[in-house]
Design a protein around this motif. Structure first.
Motif, mmCIF file in Angstrom:
data_model
loop_
_atom_site.group_PDB
_atom_site.id
_atom_site.type_symbol
_atom_site.label_atom_id
_atom_site.label_comp_id
_atom_site.label_asym_id
_atom_site.label_seq_id
_atom_site.Cartn_x
_atom_site.Cartn_y
_atom_site.Cartn_z
ATOM 1 N N UNK A 164 0.834 -1.262 0.088
ATOM 2 C CA UNK A 164 -0.088 0.060 -0.011
ATOM 3 C C UNK A 164 0.853 1.394 0.003
ATOM 4 N N UNK A 165 2.060 1.249 0.711
ATOM 5 C CA UNK A 165 2.779 2.488 0.628
ATOM 6 C C UNK A 165 3.369 2.764 -0.641
ATOM 7 N N UNK A 166 3.975 2.076 -1.394
ATOM 8 C CA UNK A 166 4.717 2.428 -2.631
ATOM 9 C C UNK A 166 3.771 2.188 -3.618
ATOM 10 N N UNK A 167 2.690 1.258 -3.454
ATOM 11 C CA UNK A 167 1.718 1.043 -4.695
ATOM 12 C C UNK A 167 2.420 0.091 -5.690
ATOM 13 N N UNK A 168 3.442 -0.545 -5.263
ATOM 14 C CA UNK A 168 4.461 -1.393 -6.003
ATOM 15 C C UNK A 168 4.257 -2.995 -5.804
ATOM 16 N N UNK A 169 4.627 -3.962 -6.508
ATOM 17 C CA UNK A 169 4.301 -5.389 -6.201
ATOM 18 C C UNK A 169 5.568 -5.605 -5.263
ATOM 19 N N UNK A 170 5.270 -6.711 -4.325
ATOM 20 C CA UNK A 170 6.322 -7.011 -3.260
ATOM 21 C C UNK A 170 7.460 -7.833 -4.213
ATOM 22 N N UNK A 171 7.186 -8.530 -5.282
ATOM 23 C CA UNK A 171 8.153 -8.906 -5.975
ATOM 24 C C UNK A 171 7.595 -8.935 -7.628
#
Lengths: 219, 332
Positions: free
Chosen positions: B198-205
């Protein structure tokens, strides 16, 4: 030339500002070998530090107390892995300069030596394991050397920052042996350790502020 | 990022607000710290159980608060260990005079923060022990088990020590049985889709459309092997055989099976995978004692599942069978 209390106090504001600017950069470093939250964790922790320091009585001049308050607030409120590590480091650093209202060159070296010792103690870290210790330890070595050679404070600090930078960069080729990234084995190689990177931002902001150069420069 | 949230920095707080209102009959929040405790805590004469960790694993950790399970949860930020103060306040809130057992996953942040809180509480005279879960066989070779992380096996630990505490066991006994339950528990997971931070809006991998990864961690930590997608039977066989070999589970053993969805894998898929687990266990003459299938410990909306096996003995059977009344884990 000694460093007054106010400079050290200001250094923590500069650290927070630099971390806020580098929040996304640290999250991005954490993505391939962690969970992309290091920038959040470390920025939140130093925000707590700022709050704790702002609560100190205005007449407070003890640098040891300042560092210990910083450490205590990170330990209690920081969380994640970096909370106990940064927290213990600042607590230990505070102990060796307890009662001092200004820092000599010798004090500065002792402070960082204790800081490094705190990380090693809490995280069981050694050099070369791809952690924040790889930024701090070479910096302490550089400080000790400069002190022995009688260098000026400004040169001493510049060289220390450089040593910390090289230390941080050296983590890129290392195999992680500590923390979450150690579970990646070989796949941890090729990425700068996020803890080593945040440590570099912390020490650079801190040291540059002591020199009245401002600090908080973007990576 | 497609998520129904308001502001990324508020996700944990707003989730907790809703959770506390919804479950006010079972739990309450401490006024000063982000800690949830069983409504009737501290329960006099019962060992208190504290767990916790980063958020983002619903129903873990807070869904396991309740009779027969855990007494308090120290809630961290998304995927970040809770700080020392929070764990310390949790310990104090549930000490009913018989001490407190800490249950945590083997992550350096959790280990350090819980460890320092444990020392603080002990210094004040509260007996505190801890059991660290390290069931993920993918995260380190067997000769370095101390380095393995904890995943869905933590649910088994909560169930076992939670039941034991209700029976009135003392702290030493709980540590002993909890440690054995953890040793007897082995897990391995697979994921094909990351969760979005949620913080970055990016996938965890990052992972390809037609790829899956064996051994992905609960926070999106890379696993051990990336492969092309397989059928349910193929991937289940790959995983289950590795879990069986690890303990190793042997012919004649009885096991509890836990099929855990990581967030966006459907129950339909989980039952298909369980069907294969059951066949493999039958082929190995390993008897299924109990089965749990569903979302027990997720990684937000990660796509994938894990297989956990726990080798049973008479005592563990009794404890797994005991009733419990958690928010998201009820057993009659």
């Amino acid at each position: 030339m000694a460093i007054p209390f106010e400079r050290v106090r200001l250094a923590f504001s500069q650290i927070l500002e630099a971390l806020e600017k580098n929040r996304q950069y640290l999250n991005d470093l954490d993505a391939p070998i962690g969970d992309s939250d290091h920038g959040e964790s470390v920025t939140n922790a130093f925000r707590k530090v700022k709050e704790a320091i702002d609560k100190l009585p205005p007449e407070e001049r003890d640098i040891g107390k300042l560092l210990q308050e910083a450490g205590k607030s990170i330990i209690f409120s920081g969380g994640a892995a970096m909370g106990p590590l940064y927290g213990t480091a600042f607590m230990d650093a505070g102990k060796v300069v307890s009662g001092k209202t200004e820092l000599t060159r010798e004090d500065l070296v002792a402070l960082w030596e204790a800081f490094a010792g705190g990380i090693a103690r809490r995280g069981q870290a050694k050099v070369g394991e791809k952690t924040m210790y790889d930024t701090i330890y070479p910096m302490v070595e550089a400080l000790k050397k400069s002190l022995a050679e009688g260098k000026d404070l400004s040169i001493m600090i510049e060289e220390a920052i450089e040593a910390a930078r090289r230390g941080m960069e050296s983590t890129k080729d290392m195999l992680s042996l500590r923390g979450r990234s150690s579970r990646l084995g070989e796949r941890s190689i090729g990425h700068i350790d996020p803890g080593a990177a945040s440590s570099f931002i912390v020490v650079r902001s801190f040291m540059e502020t002591l020199l009245e150069k401002g600090g908080g420069v973007r990576e | 990022m497609k998520k129904f949230i308001n502001r990324p920095e508020n996700v944990v707080e707003e989730m907790l607000e809703g959770f506390v209102i919804a479950n006010a009959g079972k739990l309450r929040r401490l006024p000063t710290e982000r800690v949830l405790v069983r409504k009737d805590a501290p329960v006099k004469g019962k060992v208190g159980i504290v767990t916790g960790g980063g958020s983002g694993h619903k129903p873990a950790f807070i869904g396991y608060i309740g009779k027969g399970l855990v007494d308090a949860v120290a809630v961290g930020d998304i995927f970040a260990a809770p700080p020392v103060q929070r764990v310390y306040e949790a310990i104090k809130a549930v000490d009913g005079g018989k001490g407190v057992l800490l249950c945590l996953g083997n992550y350096s942040g959790d280990v350090m923060n819980f460890g320092m809180a444990q020392e603080l509480a002990q210094a004040e005279g509260i007996p505190v022990e801890s059991v660290i879960v390290n069931d993920d066989v993918a995260s380190s070779p067997k000769d370095r088990m101390d380095n393995r992380r904890g995943v869905a096996g933590e649910v088994i630990l909560w169930k076992v020590v939670g039941a034991l505490a209700e029976e009135g066991a003392d702290l030493a006994k709980m540590k002993e049985v909890g440690t054995r339950a953890v040793f007897n528990t082995r897990s391995l997971g697979v994921a094909h889709t990351p969760c979005i931070m949620p913080s970055s809006g990016k996938p965890s991998f990052e992972i390809g459309d037609n790829e899956m990864e064996i051994g992905v961690g609960h926070h999106g930590e890379p696993g051990i092997k990336r492969m092309s997608m397989m059928s349910a039977d193929e991937v289940t066989e790959l995983i289950t055989l590795q879990v069986i070999e690890d303990l190793p589970f042997q012919s004649g053993d009885e096991v509890t099976v836990l099929i855990n969805g990581l967030g966006s894998t459907s129950l339909l898929e989980m039952y298909i995978c369980f069907r294969k687990v059951a066949q493999i266990l039958a082929d190995h003459s390993i008897k299924i004692y109990r089965t749990y299938i569903g979302e027990f410990f997720t990684s937000m909306e990660m796509g994938g599942f894990s297989v956990t096996l726990t080798k049973m003995d008479d005592e563990l059977k009794r404890l797994m069978d005991a009733p419990c009344d958690g928010v998201h884990f009820i057993q009659h």
